[in-house]
Design a protein around this motif. Structure first.
Motif, PDB file in Angstrom:
ATOM      1  N   UNK A  14       0.848  -1.008   0.221  1.00 17.02           N
ATOM      2  CA  UNK A  14       0.174  -0.041   0.048  1.00 17.02           C
ATOM      3  C   UNK A  14       0.869   1.258  -0.701  1.00 17.02           C
ATOM      4  N   UNK A  24      -5.153  13.898   5.579  1.00 17.76           N
ATOM      5  CA  UNK A  24      -6.239  13.460   7.043  1.00 17.76           C
ATOM      6  C   UNK A  24      -4.989  11.625   7.579  1.00 17.76           C
ATOM      7  N   UNK A  25      -5.467  11.106   6.025  1.00 19.94           N
ATOM      8  CA  UNK A  25      -5.005   9.789   5.827  1.00 19.94           C
ATOM      9  C   UNK A  25      -3.606   9.478   6.310  1.00 19.94           C
ATOM     10  N   UNK A  28      -3.281  10.606   9.847  1.00 23.92           N
ATOM     11  CA  UNK A  28      -3.291   9.937  11.228  1.00 23.92           C
ATOM     12  C   UNK A  28      -3.021   8.661  11.036  1.00 23.92           C
ATOM     13  N   UNK A  29      -1.778   8.236   9.779  1.00 24.33           N
ATOM     14  CA  UNK A  29      -1.384   6.910   9.614  1.00 24.33           C
ATOM     15  C   UNK A  29       0.115   7.109  10.547  1.00 24.33           C
ATOM     16  N   UNK A  31       0.198   9.623  12.717  1.00 20.60           N
ATOM     17  CA  UNK A  31      -0.088   9.541  14.156  1.00 20.60           C
ATOM     18  C   UNK A  31      -0.019   8.404  15.209  1.00 20.60           C
ATOM     19  N   UNK A  32      -0.551   6.914  14.198  1.00 21.98           N
ATOM     20  CA  UNK A  32      -0.391   5.976  14.283  1.00 21.98           C
ATOM     21  C   UNK A  32       0.869   5.399  14.613  1.00 21.98           C
ATOM     22  N   UNK A  33       1.351   6.082  13.893  1.00 19.15           N
ATOM     23  CA  UNK A  33       3.010   4.953  14.449  1.00 19.15           C
ATOM     24  C   UNK A  33       3.856   4.428  13.247  1.00 19.15           C
ATOM     25  N   UNK A  34       2.820   4.936  12.238  1.00 20.99           N
ATOM     26  CA  UNK A  34       3.610   4.453  10.665  1.00 20.99           C
ATOM     27  C   UNK A  34       4.829   5.913  10.139  1.00 20.99           C
ATOM     28  N   UNK A  38       4.995   9.121   7.588  1.00 24.99           N
ATOM     29  CA  UNK A  38       5.669  10.299   8.073  1.00 24.99           C
ATOM     30  C   UNK A  38       6.893  10.332   7.383  1.00 24.99           C
TER      31      UNK A  38
ATOM     32  N   UNK B 117       0.247  -3.534  15.895  1.00 29.99           N
ATOM     33  CA  UNK B 117      -0.022  -2.537  15.257  1.00 29.99           C
ATOM     34  C   UNK B 117       0.392  -2.229  13.713  1.00 29.99           C
ATOM     35  N   UNK B 121      -1.738  -2.491  10.292  1.00 27.51           N
ATOM     36  CA  UNK B 121      -1.528  -1.455   9.204  1.00 27.51           C
ATOM     37  C   UNK B 121      -1.458  -2.163   8.071  1.00 27.51           C
ATOM     38  N   UNK B 125      -2.614  -2.591   3.968  1.00 24.89           N
ATOM     39  CA  UNK B 125      -2.267  -1.834   2.906  1.00 24.89           C
ATOM     40  C   UNK B 125      -2.204  -3.927   2.042  1.00 24.89           C
ATOM     41  N   UNK B 133      -6.150   3.603   9.251  1.00 24.03           N
ATOM     42  CA  UNK B 133      -6.072   4.562  10.033  1.00 24.03           C
ATOM     43  C   UNK B 133      -4.953   4.720  10.807  1.00 24.03           C
ATOM     44  N   UNK B 134      -6.215   4.186  11.806  1.00 26.22           N
ATOM     45  CA  UNK B 134      -5.463   4.218  13.722  1.00 26.22           C
ATOM     46  C   UNK B 134      -6.060   2.701  13.984  1.00 26.22           C
TER      47      UNK B 134
END
Lengths: 194, 211
Positions: A14, A24-25, A28-29, A31-34, A38, B117, B121, B125, B133-134
């Motif tokens: 992905x 936004x997406x 959010x990702x 912020x989720x630790x991805x 970032x 987590x 995700x 994918x 997203x979260x």
């Protein structure tokens, strides 16, 4: 033994499509630790943040400010309430970090008692503008740094006069004078393009 | 003295000697107040009107100046991102350690909450039609056998059939966590953001009910 790196080993089909996703997406990702999300965020807004910082601090300090900005952003992203507004949120952080840097430099300066007036390493004065935006960008570079700083804090960051005075440790009357002069220079440049 | 400068004498709309007694500072404040309350001495002065119009135009183009700057100030090498990534890598959001029972004395295996987590995700994918997203793991992760709930927020693509895509993803999350951990997952909630799902697709807790 910890499998902390499991995430890095997972294939991410992905990833490419993620780089096209909206703020936004992506935010959010991230912020989720991805960390890849970032990275996309840094790629998207790194130049803008660097330009922004370079207009407030000494341009040679801009890289450090950008680094501090994104490190703080990574830490605080999980608390960002509206991920769609990540750009303006980053702008707020870079402004704060720039002012922190300015204050630190000022304290240091009073100790060393040396003057620093690096020429802005931005758009060169000799460059030829091909658009109004570029012309104004050049004009901003030629402003004395205190005028430039005031103008950016007022017109881009949206700070009030007393807020700028407090942050730059100058009287409000001085801020008003600096803003009037910067506005006149920029307006004259702008009018020349009409 | 005879002035023979070729420049027109009134090029600047902000020349304070010809603003009918007004100043740039005063006019900027007037503009900031939305030209209220109405000031007749400003509104009736052609020079002041001219200056106000110029200040408004400058304000309108201000955001564009920084965008034009960005081209000049683009980082000069690619190292800048890796320096930041190096720094935040140390403090990546690893979260809690989830023990993995292992039948060898002295072995102490675990997987981080952050890694689990990331698996969730990654399951997204691997699923066509949605983006995770979260993610959130609720429960006592550090105690083997304790019940754990998994909450996921996803957005689905406009052309995706949520009723098909979301349950498939939910199934994949359950299988993935089972494959990589010994967590006892008692509940998986997938909430779809920005999507049209009818009430009959969801139970009281927002779980999408597979049909």
């Amino acid at each position: 033994m910890t499998f902390g790196e499991v995430g890095a080993m997972v294939s991410l089909p992905g990833r490419d499509s993620l780089s096209d996703a909206d703020d936004r997406t992506i935010a959010s990702r991230a912020a989720d630790g991805d960390i890849r999300a970032f990275e996309i965020l840094m790629r998207r807004y790194g130049s803008l943040m660097r330009a922004y910082a370079a207009r407030i601090v000494r341009p040679s300090d801009a890289d450090d400010v950008v680094q501090e900005t994104f490190v703080t952003a990574w830490q605080d992203l999980p608390d960002l309430e509206n991920p769609a507004s990540v750009r303006s949120w980053l702008t707020t952080i870079v402004t704060r970090k720039s002012i922190d840097r300015l204050r630190a430099a000022r304290d240091q300066d009073s100790i060393d008692d040396h003057d620093f007036h690096d020429p802005a390493d931005g758009p060169a004065e000799t460059a030829t503008a091909t658009s109004l935006d570029e012309a104004l960008s050049l004009a901003l570079s030629t402003l004395p740094e205190d005028q430039r700083r005031c103008w950016v804090l007022r017109e881009i960051a949206g700070y009030g006069y007393s807020e700028i005075a407090e942050q730059l440790d100058l009287p409000v009357s001085t801020i008003r004078g600096l803003l009037a002069r910067s506005r006149k220079t920029l307006v004259d440049e702008m009018e020349a393009w009409r | 003295m005879t002035d023979i400068t070729p420049e027109p004498s009134n090029t600047s709309p902000l020349d304070e000697t010809s603003l009918d007694g007004h100043t740039i500072d005063e006019l900027s404040d007037y503009l900031d107040r939305g030209r209220l309350p109405r000031d007749p001495s400003i509104e009736s002065s052609a020079a002041a009107q001219h200056a106000l119009a110029a200040l408004s135009r400058l304000r309108a183009v201000a955001p564009r100046i920084i965008r034009a700057d960005a081209a000049y100030f683009a980082p000069k090498n690619e190292n800048w991102m890796s320096r930041i990534l190096d720094q935040i890598g140390v403090q990546a959001h690893a979260g809690r350690d989830i023990p993995i029972p292992y039948d060898v004395p002295g072995a102490d295996l675990s997987i981080s909450e952050g890694a689990v987590r990331a698996l969730v995700r990654a399951a997204g994918d691997d699923t066509d039609g949605l983006v995770v997203e979260r993610t959130q793991l609720d429960g006592d992760l550090e105690t083997p056998g304790a019940p754990v709930e998994v909450h996921v927020i996803v957005s689905t693509f406009a052309d995706a059939d949520d009723a098909r895509v979301v349950p498939g993803f939910r199934r994949l999350v359950i299988d993935t966590i089972r494959e990589h951990t010994d967590l006892v997952v008692t509940r998986v909630t997938v909430r779809v953001h920005d999507s049209d799902i009818t009430d009959e697709d969801l139970d009281d807790d927002g779980n999408l009910v597979p049909r």
